[in-house]
Design a protein around this motif. Structure first.
Motif, PDB file in Angstrom:
ATOM      1  N   GLN A 123       0.799  -1.244  -0.059  1.00 58.86           N
ATOM      2  CA  GLN A 123      -0.023   0.040   0.126  1.00 58.86           C
ATOM      3  C   GLN A 123       0.856   1.274   0.040  1.00 58.86           C
ATOM      4  OE1 GLN A 123      -2.751  -1.643  -1.121  1.00 58.86           O
ATOM      5  NE2 GLN A 123      -3.805   0.142  -0.118  1.00 58.86           N
ATOM      6  N   PHE A 160       2.318   1.543  -3.612  1.00 62.50           N
ATOM      7  CA  PHE A 160       1.079   2.155  -4.456  1.00 62.50           C
ATOM      8  C   PHE A 160       0.913   3.642  -4.151  1.00 62.50           C
ATOM      9  CE2 PHE A 160      -3.463   3.485  -4.626  1.00 62.50           C
ATOM     10  CZ  PHE A 160      -3.572   3.077  -6.209  1.00 62.50           C
ATOM     11  N   TRP A 161       0.854   4.147  -2.822  1.00 57.09           N
ATOM     12  CA  TRP A 161       0.428   5.583  -2.591  1.00 57.09           C
ATOM     13  C   TRP A 161       1.743   6.541  -3.168  1.00 57.09           C
ATOM     14  CZ3 TRP A 161      -3.852   7.502  -2.750  1.00 57.09           C
ATOM     15  CH2 TRP A 161      -5.181   6.959  -2.206  1.00 57.09           C
ATOM     16  N   LYS A 170       3.478   5.882  -5.494  1.00 58.75           N
ATOM     17  CA  LYS A 170       3.530   5.735  -6.980  1.00 58.75           C
ATOM     18  C   LYS A 170       2.429   6.862  -7.306  1.00 58.75           C
ATOM     19  CE  LYS A 170       3.911   2.757 -10.949  1.00 58.75           C
ATOM     20  NZ  LYS A 170       2.957   3.205 -11.820  1.00 58.75           N
ATOM     21  N   VAL A 171       1.417   6.879  -6.616  1.00 56.55           N
ATOM     22  CA  VAL A 171       0.177   7.649  -7.296  1.00 56.55           C
ATOM     23  C   VAL A 171       0.765   9.176  -7.005  1.00 56.55           C
ATOM     24  CG1 VAL A 171      -2.083   8.679  -6.222  1.00 56.55           C
ATOM     25  CG2 VAL A 171      -1.502   6.265  -6.375  1.00 56.55           C
ATOM     26  N   LYS A 202       0.349  10.993 -10.351  1.00 53.04           N
ATOM     27  CA  LYS A 202      -0.698  11.786 -10.491  1.00 53.04           C
ATOM     28  C   LYS A 202      -0.482  13.112  -9.695  1.00 53.04           C
ATOM     29  CE  LYS A 202      -4.448   8.533 -11.249  1.00 53.04           C
ATOM     30  NZ  LYS A 202      -4.967   8.928 -12.806  1.00 53.04           N
ATOM     31  N   PHE A 237      -7.089  12.430  -3.653  1.00 54.43           N
ATOM     32  CA  PHE A 237      -7.024  11.167  -3.340  1.00 54.43           C
ATOM     33  C   PHE A 237      -6.284  11.056  -1.894  1.00 54.43           C
ATOM     34  CE2 PHE A 237      -7.213  10.443  -8.105  1.00 54.43           C
ATOM     35  CZ  PHE A 237      -8.481   9.743  -7.996  1.00 54.43           C
ATOM     36  N   ASN A 250      -9.770  -0.275  -7.120  1.00 57.58           N
ATOM     37  CA  ASN A 250      -8.758   0.559  -7.492  1.00 57.58           C
ATOM     38  C   ASN A 250      -9.513   1.971  -7.885  1.00 57.58           C
ATOM     39  OD1 ASN A 250      -6.460   1.762  -8.445  1.00 57.58           O
ATOM     40  ND2 ASN A 250      -6.157   0.103 -10.443  1.00 57.58           N
ATOM     41  N   PRO A 251     -10.135   2.530  -7.028  1.00 58.77           N
ATOM     42  CA  PRO A 251     -10.574   3.859  -7.439  1.00 58.77           C
ATOM     43  C   PRO A 251      -9.718   5.071  -7.874  1.00 58.77           C
ATOM     44  CG  PRO A 251     -10.277   3.847  -5.003  1.00 58.77           C
ATOM     45  CD  PRO A 251      -9.975   2.376  -5.551  1.00 58.77           C
ATOM     46  N   VAL A 252      -8.445   4.870  -7.624  1.00 54.13           N
ATOM     47  CA  VAL A 252      -7.417   6.008  -8.157  1.00 54.13           C
ATOM     48  C   VAL A 252      -7.242   5.504  -9.665  1.00 54.13           C
ATOM     49  CG1 VAL A 252      -5.009   7.024  -7.844  1.00 54.13           C
ATOM     50  CG2 VAL A 252      -6.251   6.084  -6.011  1.00 54.13           C
ATOM     51  N   TYR A 253      -6.907   4.537 -10.231  1.00 50.71           N
ATOM     52  CA  TYR A 253      -6.405   4.281 -11.593  1.00 50.71           C
ATOM     53  C   TYR A 253      -7.419   3.483 -12.230  1.00 50.71           C
ATOM     54  CZ  TYR A 253      -1.511   5.206 -10.045  1.00 50.71           C
ATOM     55  OH  TYR A 253      -0.182   5.834  -9.949  1.00 50.71           O
ATOM     56  N   SER A 305      -3.018  -2.915  -6.241  1.00 46.42           N
ATOM     57  CA  SER A 305      -3.040  -2.507  -7.592  1.00 46.42           C
ATOM     58  C   SER A 305      -1.701  -1.905  -8.047  1.00 46.42           C
ATOM     59  CB  SER A 305      -3.826  -1.228  -7.717  1.00 46.42           C
ATOM     60  OG  SER A 305      -5.257  -1.597  -7.293  1.00 46.42           O
ATOM     61  N   GLU A 306      -1.410  -1.750  -9.264  1.00 42.67           N
ATOM     62  CA  GLU A 306      -0.197  -1.462  -9.988  1.00 42.67           C
ATOM     63  C   GLU A 306       0.646  -2.839 -10.193  1.00 42.67           C
ATOM     64  OE1 GLU A 306       0.736   1.715 -11.585  1.00 42.67           O
ATOM     65  OE2 GLU A 306      -1.068   1.179 -11.540  1.00 42.67           O
TER      66      GLU A 306
END
Lengths: 217, 217
Positions: A93, A96-97, A99-100, A104, A131, B48-51, B65-66
């Motif tokens: 997790q 993942f964040w 990377k977001v 983004k 987000f 996966n609400p972000v991507y 995800s990812e």
């Protein structure tokens, strides 16, 4: 033999700052090698031929590039204050964040700032930052890492510190308390951590940088 | 309780394929949940609400995800055939190269293919792929992981398999034996691994996909 640690960087870069924070969190002594990005050193080009960018960490002669890769490396090699969660799911997790934030939030915020707060660009930055706001709100956490900062907080350092400097320099608003109550509360907590106080660049210099780079002359 | 593992994906996606390869390498039994990208499932949007993208791995109800995050997670949770190196420096190098593949090689190759082999786009793809060619050449290795495949090979699956299908469909050349002797040798070795044979989608379907999507109708 004591570890030889060098960090090639420029002060003022939020990417270099990620590595600085990780080094300081772990209490690692290192030499900062200041690069001139308009005239990159032969060492930088040798150590990072793909991106030709800072930061590059040199540990006992071995170069590591890309800020999040460096932070994970530091966390793995030097024990002590952990930067990534120990649990495999929480670790995933965190990755993942982070990377977001890079995929983004960073490009959207950069566009909002470089466009001098153009309406559509700010709307897109808000969408990306929402987000992060939701993540803090839903989980009811102080830092993205919970009670302590982790990889995600470090990745988001530019949100806590760079955005405010840009707002001040350019007279724009990207991250308002009204729209982002959790994220601005997090920003305050984060920049006032001890580890941040010794890691963040002088704010005035950043304001001057944004003024020079993006300001209406 | 046995692990419940589901993978939301579409066959033919090089990103989904990364997760499939990792699962197969570890010998993990899983349920493949086929998504329709023109009508995404409520589960996919929830997980996966972000991507809002595939792949999403669901492990005992927890979504990840990812694709590269998923591959690292699989490697950490299920022991057996290792996907990341054990050594911290080699691990950092693997993460660095996986990032180069996603940041530089993938967009350049996509542009070369989607432009139907436009000269400048192909030149840029060559420039990006040259980094991978050099990495194999300088180190004199069979796979990016050395004698066995690792995270970097898995990240580069689209180079080994998708490019050739696009070349055949569109009558273009992006990855020639002449220009990339090491990378094409690696491609041959890689797609003929046992783990790949059970993980790669049918080649004819990919050729048909590229024809439909990018071909001159």
């Amino acid at each position: 033999m004591a570890d030889e640690v060098k960090l090639h960087g420029v002060t003022g870069s939020p990417f270099v700052c990620r590595a600085v924070i990780a080094l300081n969190l772990k209490g690692i002594k290192y030499e900062f090698v200041a690069e001139d990005l308009s005239n990159k050193s032969a060492d930088l080009l040798k150590y990072n031929p793909v991106y030709k960018k800072v930061p590059v960490l040199i540990h006992n002669g071995d170069p590591i590039s890309e800020s999040l890769v460096i932070v994970e490396y530091i966390d793995e090699v030097w024990k002590g204050v952990p930067i990534l969660p120990q649990d495999a799911y929480e670790k995933a997790q965190a990755r993942f964040w982070a990377k977001v934030i890079d995929d983004k939030c960073l490009p959207a915020v950069f566009k909002a700032v470089s466009s001098h707060g153009e309406e559509q660009a700010v709307a897109e930055a808000h969408e990306a930052l929402q987000f992060l706001e939701n993540e803090l709100k839903v989980k009811g956490i102080k830092f993205f890492g919970g009670d302590n900062i982790n990889l995600v907080d470090i990745a988001a350092t530019f949100v806590a510190f760079w955005i405010g400097a840009a707002e001040e320099a350019l007279g724009i608003e990207v991250l308002s308390k009204h729209k982002f109550p959790k994220l601005t509360e997090w920003s305050d907590n984060y920049v006032n951590c001890q580890a941040m106080k010794e890691s963040l660049p002088p704010r005035d210099n950043l304001v001057a940088f944004f003024n020079k780079r993006f300001g209406k002359a």
